[in-house]
Scaffold this motif. Sequence first.
Motif, PDB file in Angstrom:
ATOM      1  N   THR A  52       0.838  -1.209   0.000  1.00 15.31           N
ATOM      2  CA  THR A  52       0.000   0.000   0.000  1.00 15.31           C
ATOM      3  C   THR A  52       0.864   1.246   0.000  1.00 15.31           C
ATOM      4  O   THR A  52       0.555   2.229  -0.690  1.00 15.31           O
ATOM      5  N   TRP A  55       1.786   1.627  -3.499  1.00 17.94           N
ATOM      6  CA  TRP A  55       0.634   1.928  -4.358  1.00 17.94           C
ATOM      7  C   TRP A  55       0.203   3.385  -4.219  1.00 17.94           C
ATOM      8  O   TRP A  55      -0.270   3.983  -5.188  1.00 17.94           O
ATOM      9  N   ASN A  56       0.316   3.938  -3.018  1.00 18.55           N
ATOM     10  CA  ASN A  56      -0.048   5.356  -2.863  1.00 18.55           C
ATOM     11  C   ASN A  56       0.681   6.206  -3.900  1.00 18.55           C
ATOM     12  O   ASN A  56       0.097   7.079  -4.522  1.00 18.55           O
ATOM     13  N   ALA A  59      -0.151   4.918  -7.821  1.00 16.70           N
ATOM     14  CA  ALA A  59      -1.472   5.301  -8.340  1.00 16.70           C
ATOM     15  C   ALA A  59      -1.486   6.782  -8.718  1.00 16.70           C
ATOM     16  O   ALA A  59      -2.129   7.172  -9.694  1.00 16.70           O
ATOM     17  N   ASN A  62       0.422   7.084 -11.966  1.00 19.18           N
ATOM     18  CA  ASN A  62      -0.270   6.518 -13.133  1.00 19.18           C
ATOM     19  C   ASN A  62      -1.355   7.429 -13.694  1.00 19.18           C
ATOM     20  O   ASN A  62      -1.827   7.203 -14.810  1.00 19.18           O
ATOM     21  N   LEU A  63      -1.766   8.418 -12.923  1.00 20.30           N
ATOM     22  CA  LEU A  63      -2.773   9.363 -13.437  1.00 20.30           C
ATOM     23  C   LEU A  63      -2.078  10.371 -14.339  1.00 20.30           C
ATOM     24  O   LEU A  63      -1.075  10.966 -13.937  1.00 20.30           O
ATOM     25  N   PRO A 263      -6.238  -0.268  -0.864  1.00 17.49           N
ATOM     26  CA  PRO A 263      -5.862   0.487  -2.073  1.00 17.49           C
ATOM     27  C   PRO A 263      -5.168   1.806  -1.753  1.00 17.49           C
ATOM     28  O   PRO A 263      -5.195   2.280  -0.614  1.00 17.49           O
ATOM     29  N   GLU A 267      -6.995   6.250  -5.254  1.00 17.19           N
ATOM     30  CA  GLU A 267      -7.911   5.346  -5.946  1.00 17.19           C
ATOM     31  C   GLU A 267      -9.305   5.367  -5.299  1.00 17.19           C
ATOM     32  O   GLU A 267     -10.319   5.305  -5.993  1.00 17.19           O
ATOM     33  N   VAL A 268      -9.353   5.449  -3.992  1.00 18.79           N
ATOM     34  CA  VAL A 268     -10.669   5.412  -3.328  1.00 18.79           C
ATOM     35  C   VAL A 268     -11.288   6.805  -3.197  1.00 18.79           C
ATOM     36  O   VAL A 268     -12.504   6.933  -3.057  1.00 18.79           O
ATOM     37  N   TYR A 271     -14.570   7.796  -5.081  1.00 16.43           N
ATOM     38  CA  TYR A 271     -15.786   7.095  -4.641  1.00 16.43           C
ATOM     39  C   TYR A 271     -16.303   7.695  -3.334  1.00 16.43           C
ATOM     40  O   TYR A 271     -17.509   7.816  -3.105  1.00 16.43           O
TER      41      TYR A 271
END
Length: 360
Positions: A52, A55-56, A59, A62-63, A263, A267-268, A271
């Motif tokens: 994680t 991933w922080n 992610a 990747n944007l 995640p 990413e979250v 939402y």
Amino acid sequence: MQQEFLPQMSSATAFIDLSGLVNLFDFETKAAQAMSNLAYEYVVSGAADELTLRWNRQALDNLKLNQTVLTDVTKPDTRVTLFGHELLYPILIAPTAYHGIMHPEAELATARGASAASATYVVSSFTTTPLEKIADTATQPLWFQLYVRDDREFTKDLVQKAQALGFQALCVTVDTPVGGVRNREQRINFGLPADVVAPYMLAPGPQKNPLTWKDIEWLQSLVDIPVLVKGIMNPNDAELAIQAGVSGVIVSNHGGRNLDTVPATIEVLPYIAERINGRVPVLMDGGIRRGTDVVKAIALGAKAVLIGKPICYGLACAGAPGVARVLTILREELELAMILLGKASVPAIDRSVLWEKPDN
Ligand SMILES: Cc1cc2nc3c(=O)[nH]c(=O)nc-3n(C[C@H](O)[C@H](O)[C@H](O)COP(=O)(O)O)c2cc1C
Ligand SMILES: CC(C)CC(=O)C(=O)O
């Protein structure tokens, strides 16, 4: 001669020239040399396999952004208003524990650095400096981060003390009923040195009474300042937070330090922002290292972001000037990104800044 002063000034901070440190990653590299091994391993640590944690960053990387030209933006307005107070730019200092192991001036240096850079500093419950001293030192707004201890009377006194000292908001951390699996800390048998004390920690480690939404309601009854919950990672919990009456939500996975393989926060975030739907401000932290990262978080629904590890590195490298420099670099990068994206103000940053493959 200089050698004589080294112990007092701490070898970590004595003669660091900041001019070569041009971005937040440079501070991390420098801090790795400047900090004690104990402090560095503590700060850098992610939970378990550190997925994680990675991933922080990944992610965010990747944007892709949607460059827009010839827009006549020269001096972007980075101000945002949160709970009736204006922030000059949407970047706060995330709460991080134990600044006493990072720099001899500990949280006072962080407060001075935040003030010099006109930033709001969220002070950790596990500060190694009493709140009174931090409040005396800071000239910019302070917020208080709360770890609820088993002794609820103690907790009550603590939050009321923070409010009385002028702390402007309370961030209740809800993602740490227990600490994560931190192998780096285990390997070095992490513990505070005898001369570094966290006065509001009481009994360290897991507490016997779990924190529930009822406690959030109780905490709000104790203070008049806004109460935010820090550590929300799904829309359902965001809805429960609203039902509990909170004033704000911080999307956070604790910098990847608690539950590995959740995640990335970026990413979250969309939402959660969608579910909250503007009812309260949504803030976000985790991996923010570039001005473009701030833009991405705002585009996906954050009103402001917080940074944790880079502040620790700035502090360790150079005390207050290091903290201020980290904030200023990020703020300037944000301004440049806004110009290059043609966005004149923070509220103007929307999803149009994110690259999407055209349909045709
Ligand atoms: C050294 C360190 C100590 C931390 N201590 C606390 C703390 O006392 N309370 C808290 O709510 N979060 C704490 N956090 C989590 C941060 O507030 C924040 O969520 C995280 O660091 C953000 O990610 P970033 O470091 O990638 O910016 C800590 C993080 C670090 C790195
Ligand atoms: C003592 C810890 C739980 C403090 C913290 O939040 C962290 O190290 O991430």
